[in-house]
Design a protein around this motif. Sequence first.
Motif, PDB file in Angstrom:
ATOM      1  N   ASN A 145     -64.754  35.216   8.909  1.00 27.06           N
ATOM      2  CA  ASN A 145     -63.341  35.087   8.550  1.00 27.06           C
ATOM      3  C   ASN A 145     -63.190  34.832   7.045  1.00 27.06           C
ATOM      4  N   SER A 146     -63.560  35.817   6.259  1.00 27.47           N
ATOM      5  CA  SER A 146     -63.471  35.709   4.802  1.00 27.47           C
ATOM      6  C   SER A 146     -63.303  37.095   4.211  1.00 27.47           C
ATOM      7  N   ASP A 147     -62.733  37.139   3.024  1.00 27.65           N
ATOM      8  CA  ASP A 147     -62.510  38.413   2.339  1.00 27.65           C
ATOM      9  C   ASP A 147     -63.838  39.052   1.946  1.00 27.65           C
ATOM     10  N   ALA A 148     -63.833  40.378   1.841  1.00 27.14           N
ATOM     11  CA  ALA A 148     -65.054  41.099   1.473  1.00 27.14           C
ATOM     12  C   ALA A 148     -65.584  40.652   0.117  1.00 27.14           C
ATOM     13  N   SER A 149     -64.705  40.250  -0.796  1.00 26.31           N
ATOM     14  CA  SER A 149     -65.148  39.815  -2.119  1.00 26.31           C
ATOM     15  C   SER A 149     -65.986  38.538  -2.025  1.00 26.31           C
ATOM     16  N   VAL A 150     -65.634  37.657  -1.089  1.00 20.06           N
ATOM     17  CA  VAL A 150     -66.417  36.433  -0.874  1.00 20.06           C
ATOM     18  C   VAL A 150     -67.752  36.784  -0.225  1.00 20.06           C
ATOM     19  N   LYS A 151     -67.726  37.678   0.751  1.00 16.96           N
ATOM     20  CA  LYS A 151     -68.972  38.119   1.381  1.00 16.96           C
ATOM     21  C   LYS A 151     -69.908  38.722   0.333  1.00 16.96           C
TER      22      LYS A 151
END
Length: 331
Positions: free
Chosen positions: A119-125
């Motif tokens: 449950n996180s944005d792709a930029s954080v991943k």
Amino acid sequence: MSIDYKAEIIKLKEKLPVTVVGHYYQRDEVFEMADITGDSLELARRCKADTNPWVVFCGVGFMGQSVKVIAPEKRVLMPKVACCAMARMIDGSYYDDSVNYMVERGIPKENILPITYINSDASVKAKVGEMGGMVCTSSNAYKIIEKGLESGKKILFVPDRCLGQNFANSMSLKSCVIGEGECDPKEADVICFNGFCSVHQLFTLDDIEFYRNRYPGIKIAVHPECDPAIVDAADFAGSTSQLIKYVNDLDPEQKVAIGTEYNLVNRMRQGNTYVLSSTKPECPTMNETTLEDLYLTLKSIEDEQPINEIVVDEHTVKYANLALERMLAIK
């Protein structure tokens, strides 16, 4: 003349090379139209293996991003690009701040292993992937954290503090939350970002006490996004798919109150199953998608004018995919 959206959706699905994907928290009429249903881990794996070039994902934004990251060759559309409130709590700058918090307190960056909840944005991943970290879901977080600890590094867990704390507790590890009291990274095994799911915060100890007083012998089953005090007081805690299995394995006469999103609970075994809340724990963003939205999205493919397409830049795809693939490689 009104449109029979269900009938039209079925016709378009038969005609087009498309797979409709629906998360468990979708409203019933949308969920019933999906070819693939499940929780985050199951959807990630099955979308990766699917052969259709088009995916229409009924869920929230980070889920559509995850499919695009894992299978960048696919065209991924979303009837509504709804945003998970928890995912919005952290972006690249907040992630960097969390890393800096640990570095400033004596933990070298190379000794930090980040793990991000899906449950996180792709930029954080992507940032997690660049640091050698991994993604996890609520169904495999135990295995992912266990694997991460083999590195001997400190675990930075983002963005859900409850999930991080609950799995640390289940493994007899010490955790702390950045911004909540004294959080000394040197004294903790798992350092958590201060994010949460607003829906799973609705469940209280009073709710548990109410059901246990009203129905002696009732089972309490909750999602690990709930507060640690709720998880500690429950009879069972598990991911969406694990909750479904737990309830299905119970004797039909066994009463159970469940602490997770309303649409899922409402579809579970009827008769002796209750929602563990005095209010309706319905995720507002998961419920944005309607049959009309799904129809219009499929129609846009037929008309060769696709709408709400998920686009992720190459750099983000590269490193977010690393973090996701490290997760999928752990059985």
